[in-house]
Enzyme design. Structure first.
Site, PDB file in Angstrom:
ATOM      1  N   ASP A  11      -2.922  24.371  26.535  1.00  0.00           N
ATOM      2  CA  ASP A  11      -3.691  24.195  24.982  1.00  0.00           C
ATOM      3  C   ASP A  11      -5.022  23.989  25.185  1.00  0.00           C
ATOM      4  O   ASP A  11      -5.452  23.114  25.846  1.00  0.00           O
ATOM      5  CB  ASP A  11      -3.057  23.252  24.123  1.00  0.00           C
ATOM      6  CG  ASP A  11      -1.491  23.661  23.675  1.00  0.00           C
ATOM      7  OD1 ASP A  11      -1.051  24.734  24.049  1.00  0.00           O
ATOM      8  OD2 ASP A  11      -1.117  22.771  22.820  1.00  0.00           O
ATOM      9  N   ASP A 133       5.493  28.484  13.380  1.00  0.00           N
ATOM     10  CA  ASP A 133       5.567  27.124  13.275  1.00  0.00           C
ATOM     11  C   ASP A 133       5.747  26.295  11.927  1.00  0.00           C
ATOM     12  O   ASP A 133       5.087  26.781  10.947  1.00  0.00           O
ATOM     13  CB  ASP A 133       3.995  26.876  13.584  1.00  0.00           C
ATOM     14  CG  ASP A 133       3.417  27.438  14.917  1.00  0.00           C
ATOM     15  OD1 ASP A 133       4.051  27.662  15.869  1.00  0.00           O
ATOM     16  OD2 ASP A 133       2.248  28.068  14.699  1.00  0.00           O
TER      17      ASP A 133
END
Length: 249
Positions: A11, A133
């Protein structure tokens, strides 16, 4: 389970390799200042596929860590990369695929502009995934900063006939906190869709890998691991050996 892939995650925030808690940008732990070097570590450990997210891009709506992604792509020898974060138009999709990204993950735009997903999938067979998500069952967008009114299953069903190659499903409540994968919700999504589903959010230990290798998880395409790999809770060699043994059994 022949097809399971364990995706190590990178990330990106401010050009660094970080992990967040529940997607909160104010709760970032830096694990490596050199994302390309980290990618190479994962490749040398034997991982088959790398998962990369441009966190700044997810909030900005456009690529913000392009230099770091470019460096990752240049450093790797053979390991393919799937990339998400800030991918909201065809120009960005074409740009990343042209640079060598194997698969792009479209999240916010899948909610706001579903036709983009359809067009991209038509143009780029096998290279377009959708990121779903969810927080409390509802899809979150814009770097998880906002919630929509769509459920994960409703969003996934939009793309059943679109040629999408995978769904990356993240349980936001579990992301970055090492509570274990939400197998129940992930399997419910996989049962409702023909599209392969990748589990994300909360993978904590070798027990999660063992759970993924149980017969009822055979319809999952794999899982993403982040913090557990970085802080040593998940031994990469043991995990990969388990997966290899299951494939050959």
């Amino acid at each position: 389970m022949a097809s399971v892939i364990l995706f190590p995650a990178i990330d990106l925030k401010g050009g660094q390799c970080v992990r967040l808690i529940h997607g909160d940008m104010t709760q970032a732990t830096v694990f490596n200042d050199d994302p390309a070097a980290q990618a190479l570590v994962f490749e040398r450990q034997g991982f088959e596929y790398l998962h990369v997210v441009d966190l700044d891009g997810a909030f900005a709506g456009k690529p913000m860590n392009a230099a770091a992604v470019d460096a990752i792509l240049a450093a790797l020898n053979k390991m393919p990369v799937q990339l998400g974060g800030g991918i909201r138009d065809m120009r960005t999709i074409d740009g990343w695929l042209g640079k060598g990204v194997a698969r792009v993950i479209i999240g916010t735009a899948a909610v706001r502009d579903p036709e983009l997903v359809r067009e991209a999938a038509r143009k780029n067979s096998g290279k377009i995934a959708v990121g779903i998500d969810a927080r409390d069952g509802l899809v979150a967008v814009e770097g998880w900063a906002k919630s929509s009114e769509l459920t994960a299953i409703e969003l996934g069903k939009r793309f059943e006939d679109a040629g999408v190659c995978a769904i990356v499903y993240t349980d936001i409540a579990r992301d970055g906190v090492l509570k274990g994968l939400n197998i129940e919700a992930t399997l419910a999504l996989a049962d409702a869709l023909a599209i392969p589903v990748i589990a994300s959010g909360g993978l904590a230990s070798i027990a999660d890998v063992e759970r993924l290798l149980q017969p009822d998880c055979a319809r999952l395409a794999g899982a993403i691991s982040g913090r557990a790999l970085y802080d040593g809770r998940l031994d990469p060699q043991r995990a990969l050996d388990l997966i290899k043994a299951r494939r050959t059994s």
